[in-house]
Design a protein around this motif. Structure first.
Motif, PDB file in Angstrom:
ATOM      1  N   UNK A  65       0.665  -1.293   0.019  1.00 17.68           N
ATOM      2  CA  UNK A  65      -0.071  -0.001  -0.091  1.00 17.68           C
ATOM      3  C   UNK A  65       1.059   1.353   0.200  1.00 17.68           C
ATOM      4  N   UNK A  66       2.063   1.230   0.760  1.00 20.56           N
ATOM      5  CA  UNK A  66       2.789   2.653   0.842  1.00 20.56           C
ATOM      6  C   UNK A  66       4.253   2.385   0.006  1.00 20.56           C
ATOM      7  N   UNK A  67       4.165   1.719  -0.981  1.00 25.52           N
ATOM      8  CA  UNK A  67       5.518   1.418  -1.525  1.00 25.52           C
ATOM      9  C   UNK A  67       5.900   2.823  -2.405  1.00 25.52           C
ATOM     10  N   UNK A  68       6.980   3.314  -2.219  1.00 24.61           N
ATOM     11  CA  UNK A  68       7.722   4.529  -3.166  1.00 24.61           C
ATOM     12  C   UNK A  68       7.718   4.013  -4.439  1.00 24.61           C
ATOM     13  N   UNK A  69       7.807   4.922  -5.588  1.00 26.48           N
ATOM     14  CA  UNK A  69       8.173   4.547  -7.026  1.00 26.48           C
ATOM     15  C   UNK A  69       9.512   3.700  -6.739  1.00 26.48           C
ATOM     16  N   UNK A  70      10.506   4.136  -6.188  1.00 28.28           N
ATOM     17  CA  UNK A  70      11.859   3.281  -6.260  1.00 28.28           C
ATOM     18  C   UNK A  70      11.389   1.895  -5.668  1.00 28.28           C
ATOM     19  N   UNK A  71      10.557   1.838  -4.643  1.00 29.26           N
ATOM     20  CA  UNK A  71      10.373   0.374  -3.856  1.00 29.26           C
ATOM     21  C   UNK A  71       9.838  -0.460  -4.833  1.00 29.26           C
ATOM     22  N   UNK A  72       8.747   0.181  -5.797  1.00 33.39           N
ATOM     23  CA  UNK A  72       7.923  -0.504  -6.495  1.00 33.39           C
ATOM     24  C   UNK A  72       8.793  -0.947  -7.666  1.00 33.39           C
ATOM     25  N   UNK A  73       9.972  -0.179  -8.198  1.00 32.03           N
ATOM     26  CA  UNK A  73      10.551  -0.501  -9.188  1.00 32.03           C
ATOM     27  C   UNK A  73      11.515  -1.662  -8.611  1.00 32.03           C
ATOM     28  N   UNK A  74      11.951  -1.766  -7.459  1.00 32.59           N
ATOM     29  CA  UNK A  74      12.777  -2.748  -6.661  1.00 32.59           C
ATOM     30  C   UNK A  74      12.179  -4.092  -6.708  1.00 32.59           C
ATOM     31  N   UNK A  75      11.040  -3.858  -6.582  1.00 26.43           N
ATOM     32  CA  UNK A  75       9.884  -5.241  -6.590  1.00 26.43           C
ATOM     33  C   UNK A  75       9.764  -5.721  -7.994  1.00 26.43           C
ATOM     34  N   UNK A  76      10.141  -4.945  -8.946  1.00 30.27           N
ATOM     35  CA  UNK A  76       9.853  -5.527 -10.492  1.00 30.27           C
ATOM     36  C   UNK A  76       8.682  -4.864 -10.949  1.00 30.27           C
ATOM     37  N   UNK A  77       8.412  -3.685 -10.616  1.00 30.35           N
ATOM     38  CA  UNK A  77       7.150  -3.225 -11.477  1.00 30.35           C
ATOM     39  C   UNK A  77       7.809  -2.041 -12.306  1.00 30.35           C
ATOM     40  N   UNK A  78       7.550  -2.255 -13.570  1.00 29.82           N
ATOM     41  CA  UNK A  78       7.873  -1.327 -14.534  1.00 29.82           C
ATOM     42  C   UNK A  78       6.776  -0.489 -14.869  1.00 29.82           C
ATOM     43  N   UNK A  79       7.043   0.937 -15.291  1.00 27.23           N
ATOM     44  CA  UNK A  79       6.146   1.774 -15.401  1.00 27.23           C
ATOM     45  C   UNK A  79       6.341   2.989 -16.610  1.00 27.23           C
ATOM     46  N   UNK A  80       5.236   3.472 -17.090  1.00 26.61           N
ATOM     47  CA  UNK A  80       5.147   4.635 -18.222  1.00 26.61           C
ATOM     48  C   UNK A  80       4.243   5.476 -17.391  1.00 26.61           C
ATOM     49  N   UNK A  81       4.539   6.838 -17.895  1.00 23.76           N
ATOM     50  CA  UNK A  81       3.456   7.740 -17.525  1.00 23.76           C
ATOM     51  C   UNK A  81       2.543   8.341 -18.639  1.00 23.76           C
ATOM     52  N   UNK A  82       1.524   9.053 -18.236  1.00 26.10           N
ATOM     53  CA  UNK A  82       0.804   9.666 -19.174  1.00 26.10           C
ATOM     54  C   UNK A  82       1.372  10.644 -20.119  1.00 26.10           C
ATOM     55  N   UNK A  83       2.119  11.524 -19.750  1.00 20.68           N
ATOM     56  CA  UNK A  83       2.889  12.501 -20.490  1.00 20.68           C
ATOM     57  C   UNK A  83       4.283  11.839 -20.467  1.00 20.68           C
ATOM     58  N   UNK A  84       4.926  12.103 -21.798  1.00 17.84           N
ATOM     59  CA  UNK A  84       6.042  11.396 -21.917  1.00 17.84           C
ATOM     60  C   UNK A  84       7.052  12.286 -21.154  1.00 17.84           C
ATOM     61  N   UNK A  85       8.114  11.390 -20.429  1.00 11.96           N
ATOM     62  CA  UNK A  85       9.040  11.920 -19.736  1.00 11.96           C
ATOM     63  C   UNK A  85      10.348  11.601 -20.135  1.00 11.96           C
TER      64      UNK A  85
END
Length: 188
Positions: free
Chosen positions: A17-37
């Motif tokens: 529930x409270x995972x930071x973006x870095x922690x999510x990445x460490x868990x193996x969750x890749x993501x992209x954003x709505x606006x190109x970054x």
């Protein structure tokens, strides 16, 4: 991100529930954003290599000072592999800002794939793309699913969603707004 108001967020059997973006990445969750970054003045390969920041051990100071050439070489080789995987090998050394929007979205997916994620979260991957431009990301997502990756889409383009999804959930921002307003799609 908005906090959920009910239920639990679990990943790999543990509460997240409270995972930071870095922690999510460490868990193996890749993501992209709505606006190109992307960093538009940097090359495609440099932008994609940023997605591998958790793969290395040199740390930011050593990386900036370019003290670990072997690690840098491995990271760039993986970035080139992911760029080829999304079909942009011929654009690897071009400035990211020189690409068309559809190509930029593929660069972002390549960057997320640098984590070798079992789950890929994509926020509006077809936003702003014409029908013909949606073919490349759709084909890539089908290929990733066939390779065993779970893909979760947040997407408004129902033609895109319906051409890809095994199932989808329509989420409405208001009880007065009839679904499907904001489909969430899982390709599994």
């Amino acid at each position: 991100l908005l906090a959920h108001n009910d239920g639990d967020l679990l990943f790999r059997g543990a509460m997240r529930d409270d995972a930071t973006p870095r922690e999510s990445a460490q868990l193996g969750i890749g993501r992209t954003f709505q606006h190109v970054q992307l960093l538009s003045d940097m090359s495609v390969v440099e932008n994609v290599a940023f997605g591998g920041h958790l793969r290395g051990s040199a740390g930011p100071v050593r990386a900036i000072a370019r003290l670990d050439r072997n690690e840098e070489s491995l990271l760039l080789a993986e970035a080139h592999r992911q760029i080829a995987r999304v079909g942009l090998a011929e654009h690897a050394d071009k400035p990211a800002g020189s690409l068309a929007l559809g190509q930029m979205r593929l660069v972002e997916i390549a960057r997320a794939l640098m984590l070798d994620p079992p789950v890929l979260l994509l926020d509006e991957p077809a936003a702003g793309l014409r029908v013909a431009e949606k073919r490349a990301p759709a084909g890539l997502l089908r290929e990733l699913r066939a390779q065993g990756m779970a893909v979760l889409l947040v997407e408004h383009a129902l033609d895109f969603v319906l051409s890809l999804s095994d199932r989808f959930v329509a989420v409405s921002s208001s009880p007065l707004t009839p679904p499907p307003t904001f489909p969430l799609c899982l390709l599994a």
